[in-house]
Design an enzyme around this catalytic site. Structure first.
Site, PDB file in Angstrom:
ATOM      1  N   ASN A   1       0.867  -1.172   0.000  1.00  0.00           N
ATOM      2  CA  ASN A   1       0.000   0.000   0.000  1.00  0.00           C
ATOM      3  C   ASN A   1       0.906   1.226   0.000  1.00  0.00           C
ATOM      4  O   ASN A   1       1.499   1.551   1.021  1.00  0.00           O
ATOM      5  CB  ASN A   1      -0.883  -0.043   1.260  1.00  0.00           C
ATOM      6  CG  ASN A   1      -1.708   1.219   1.448  1.00  0.00           C
ATOM      7  OD1 ASN A   1      -1.774   2.069   0.562  1.00  0.00           O
ATOM      8  ND2 ASN A   1      -2.334   1.337   2.609  1.00  0.00           N
ATOM      9  N   TRP A   2       1.009   1.862  -1.152  1.00  0.00           N
ATOM     10  CA  TRP A   2       1.920   3.017  -1.254  1.00  0.00           C
ATOM     11  C   TRP A   2       1.340   4.261  -0.599  1.00  0.00           C
ATOM     12  O   TRP A   2       2.024   5.268  -0.472  1.00  0.00           O
ATOM     13  CB  TRP A   2       2.234   3.297  -2.726  1.00  0.00           C
ATOM     14  CG  TRP A   2       3.307   2.422  -3.298  1.00  0.00           C
ATOM     15  CD1 TRP A   2       3.859   1.305  -2.710  1.00  0.00           C
ATOM     16  CD2 TRP A   2       3.991   2.592  -4.548  1.00  0.00           C
ATOM     17  NE1 TRP A   2       4.829   0.775  -3.529  1.00  0.00           N
ATOM     18  CE2 TRP A   2       4.936   1.538  -4.664  1.00  0.00           C
ATOM     19  CE3 TRP A   2       3.899   3.512  -5.584  1.00  0.00           C
ATOM     20  CZ2 TRP A   2       5.773   1.403  -5.780  1.00  0.00           C
ATOM     21  CZ3 TRP A   2       4.731   3.371  -6.692  1.00  0.00           C
ATOM     22  CH2 TRP A   2       5.664   2.331  -6.781  1.00  0.00           C
ATOM     23  N   LYS A   3       0.063   4.240  -0.230  1.00  0.00           N
ATOM     24  CA  LYS A   3      -0.592   5.420   0.342  1.00  0.00           C
ATOM     25  C   LYS A   3      -0.353   6.625  -0.589  1.00  0.00           C
ATOM     26  O   LYS A   3      -0.314   6.442  -1.798  1.00  0.00           O
ATOM     27  CB  LYS A   3      -0.111   5.661   1.774  1.00  0.00           C
ATOM     28  CG  LYS A   3      -0.249   4.373   2.616  1.00  0.00           C
ATOM     29  CD  LYS A   3      -0.037   4.564   4.076  1.00  0.00           C
ATOM     30  CE  LYS A   3      -0.215   3.211   4.782  1.00  0.00           C
ATOM     31  NZ  LYS A   3      -0.064   3.316   6.224  1.00  0.00           N
TER      32      LYS A   3
ATOM     33  N   HIS B   1      -9.497   1.112   5.009  1.00  0.00           N
ATOM     34  CA  HIS B   1      -8.217   1.295   5.701  1.00  0.00           C
ATOM     35  C   HIS B   1      -8.431   2.227   6.895  1.00  0.00           C
ATOM     36  O   HIS B   1      -9.234   3.165   6.820  1.00  0.00           O
ATOM     37  CB  HIS B   1      -7.177   1.875   4.736  1.00  0.00           C
ATOM     38  CG  HIS B   1      -5.800   1.872   5.316  1.00  0.00           C
ATOM     39  ND1 HIS B   1      -5.382   2.819   6.217  1.00  0.00           N
ATOM     40  CD2 HIS B   1      -4.773   1.005   5.160  1.00  0.00           C
ATOM     41  CE1 HIS B   1      -4.131   2.544   6.584  1.00  0.00           C
ATOM     42  NE2 HIS B   1      -3.739   1.447   5.956  1.00  0.00           N
TER      43      HIS B   1
ATOM     44  N   GLU C   1      -6.800   4.615   8.016  1.00  0.00           N
ATOM     45  CA  GLU C   1      -6.595   6.044   7.745  1.00  0.00           C
ATOM     46  C   GLU C   1      -7.859   6.672   7.151  1.00  0.00           C
ATOM     47  O   GLU C   1      -8.158   7.833   7.408  1.00  0.00           O
ATOM     48  CB  GLU C   1      -5.375   6.222   6.818  1.00  0.00           C
ATOM     49  CG  GLU C   1      -4.080   6.006   7.598  1.00  0.00           C
ATOM     50  CD  GLU C   1      -2.910   5.539   6.770  1.00  0.00           C
ATOM     51  OE1 GLU C   1      -2.940   5.649   5.533  1.00  0.00           O
ATOM     52  OE2 GLU C   1      -1.936   5.043   7.386  1.00  0.00           O
TER      53      GLU C   1
ATOM     54  N   GLU D   1      -5.315  -4.961  10.677  1.00  0.00           N
ATOM     55  CA  GLU D   1      -4.275  -3.957  10.880  1.00  0.00           C
ATOM     56  C   GLU D   1      -4.559  -3.188  12.171  1.00  0.00           C
ATOM     57  O   GLU D   1      -5.374  -2.245  12.171  1.00  0.00           O
ATOM     58  CB  GLU D   1      -4.259  -2.962   9.717  1.00  0.00           C
ATOM     59  CG  GLU D   1      -3.982  -3.586   8.370  1.00  0.00           C
ATOM     60  CD  GLU D   1      -3.443  -2.567   7.387  1.00  0.00           C
ATOM     61  OE1 GLU D   1      -2.291  -2.694   6.994  1.00  0.00           O
ATOM     62  OE2 GLU D   1      -4.168  -1.619   7.051  1.00  0.00           O
TER      63      GLU D   1
ATOM     64  N   GLY E   1       2.629   2.126  10.767  1.00  0.00           N
ATOM     65  CA  GLY E   1       3.629   3.193  10.632  1.00  0.00           C
ATOM     66  C   GLY E   1       4.373   3.523  11.914  1.00  0.00           C
ATOM     67  O   GLY E   1       5.059   4.548  11.984  1.00  0.00           O
TER      68      GLY E   1
ATOM     69  N   SER F   1       3.407  -2.269  10.309  1.00  0.00           N
ATOM     70  CA  SER F   1       4.849  -2.382  10.565  1.00  0.00           C
ATOM     71  C   SER F   1       5.438  -3.733  10.186  1.00  0.00           C
ATOM     72  O   SER F   1       6.328  -4.238  10.875  1.00  0.00           O
ATOM     73  CB  SER F   1       5.162  -2.032  12.028  1.00  0.00           C
ATOM     74  OG  SER F   1       4.824  -0.680  12.290  1.00  0.00           O
TER      75      SER F   1
ATOM     76  N   GLY G   1       2.827  -1.217   4.229  1.00  0.00           N
ATOM     77  CA  GLY G   1       2.867   0.190   3.861  1.00  0.00           C
ATOM     78  C   GLY G   1       4.286   0.620   3.534  1.00  0.00           C
ATOM     79  O   GLY G   1       4.804   0.359   2.444  1.00  0.00           O
ATOM     80  N   GLY G   2       4.960   1.234   4.507  1.00  0.00           N
ATOM     81  CA  GLY G   2       6.282   1.828   4.282  1.00  0.00           C
ATOM     82  C   GLY G   2       7.272   0.909   3.582  1.00  0.00           C
ATOM     83  O   GLY G   2       8.002   1.339   2.680  1.00  0.00           O
TER      84      GLY G   2
HETATM   85  P1  PGA Z   1       2.923   0.203   7.573  1.00  0.00           P
HETATM   86  O1  PGA Z   1       1.448   0.434   6.985  1.00  0.00           O
HETATM   87  O2  PGA Z   1       3.423  -1.101   6.967  1.00  0.00           O
HETATM   88  O3  PGA Z   1       3.721   1.388   7.087  1.00  0.00           O
HETATM   89  O4  PGA Z   1       2.816   0.116   9.051  1.00  0.00           O
HETATM   90  C1  PGA Z   1       0.556  -0.642   6.825  1.00  0.00           C
HETATM   91  C2  PGA Z   1      -0.759  -0.160   6.269  1.00  0.00           C
HETATM   92  O5  PGA Z   1      -1.218   0.929   6.650  1.00  0.00           O
HETATM   93  O6  PGA Z   1      -1.372  -0.847   5.433  1.00  0.00           O
END
Ligand code: PGA
Length: 248
Positions: free
Chosen positions: A11-13, A96, A98, A166, A172, A211, A232-233
């Site tokens: 997930n590149w956000k 998600h 967010e 999640e 993050g 993470s 994500g990251g």
């Molecule tokens: P993260 O994000 O791997 O940077 O913790 C995961 C996500 O939000 O899908």
């Protein structure tokens, strides 16, 4: 019960412009040299979906990060599931944390989005997860169970979909639950899925997200009922993402 093949999705956000497609090219090359044991997907910003889908090759699936529940209409800035599909996506993340937190998306709205995705022929990845306060209050399993029951549309029965667990506090932050905590929640997610959809829900993958990094991926992906990862990251750089794929 036989599990489906694992799915590792990035997930590149809100990260990535055309220049970052070099990471996709590197990933594509590495995967064609050593084919992965799992499914691999990347969910870039909507602006890159078409180019990524064109460049990614057969081993990398392309996904959106969100869609509207409506098929079309006067929703300025909105992107429908059919538009994602038209751009080359085969999956879409919905619900998600967010989006739940920043845009106030409810379980009911997430279910409508997942249903729209299924109707458009996309595989939704439906996200659930507790906040730190809910974890500390001992409510994690109950919260996640309720989210699964209310965010998963009945239309998902027998159709391709995935759940991503999640924990909000793990996204993050570099923090992760213990392997026992991950297993406990994943088992609860599976039973809620089956309660909601019947035995059709016995095999769709339940991804862990929050993470996931090259150094913890192997342990997390070996936990019973962990059917993949939502990353994500660590999905932004081909080398890190590849190390996670290789751990699956
Ligand atoms: P993260 O994000 O791997 O940077 O913790 C995961 C996500 O939000 O899908």
């Amino acid at each position: 019960m036989k599990q489906s093949v694992k799915l590792v999705a990035g997930n590149w956000k809100m990260n990535g412009v055309a220049a970052d497609l070099t990471e996709v090219a590197a990933l594509r090359q590495a995967l064609s040299d050593t084919p992965p044991a799992c499914r691999v997907a990347l969910c870039p910003p909507a602006t890159l979906i078409e180019r990524l889908a064109r460049d990614a090759g057969a081993l990398i699936e392309t996904g959106g990060q969100d869609c509207r529940a409506e098929a079309k209409g006067a929703f300025t800035g909105g992107v429908s599931a059919a538009m994602l599909k038209d751009a080359g996506a085969t999956l879409v993340i919905v619900g998600h944390s967010e989006r739940r937190q920043e845009f106030g998306e409810s379980d009911a709205l997430v279910a409508l989005k997942a249903e729209a995705a299924i109707e458009a022929g996309l595989e939704p990845i439906v996200c659930v997860g507790e906040t730190l306060a809910q974890r500390e209050a001992g409510e994690a399993v109950e919260v996640v169970r309720r989210q699964v029951m209310n965010s998963l549309p009945l239309a998902a029965a027998g159709r391709p979909f995935a759940i991503a667990y999640e924990p909000v506090w793990a996204i993050g932050t570099g923090l992760t639950p213990t392997l026992e905590q991950i297993e406990e929640v994943h088992r609860a997610v599976r039973s809620a899925m089956i309660e909601r959809l019947g035995l059709a829900a016995a095999t769709p993958p339940i991804l862990y997200g929050g993470s996931v990094k090259p150094d913890n991926a192997r342990d997390i992906l070996a936990v019973p009922e962990v059917g993949g990862a939502l990353v994500g990251g660590a999905s932004l750089k081909a080398a890190d993402f590849l190390a996670i794929i290789e751990a699956a």
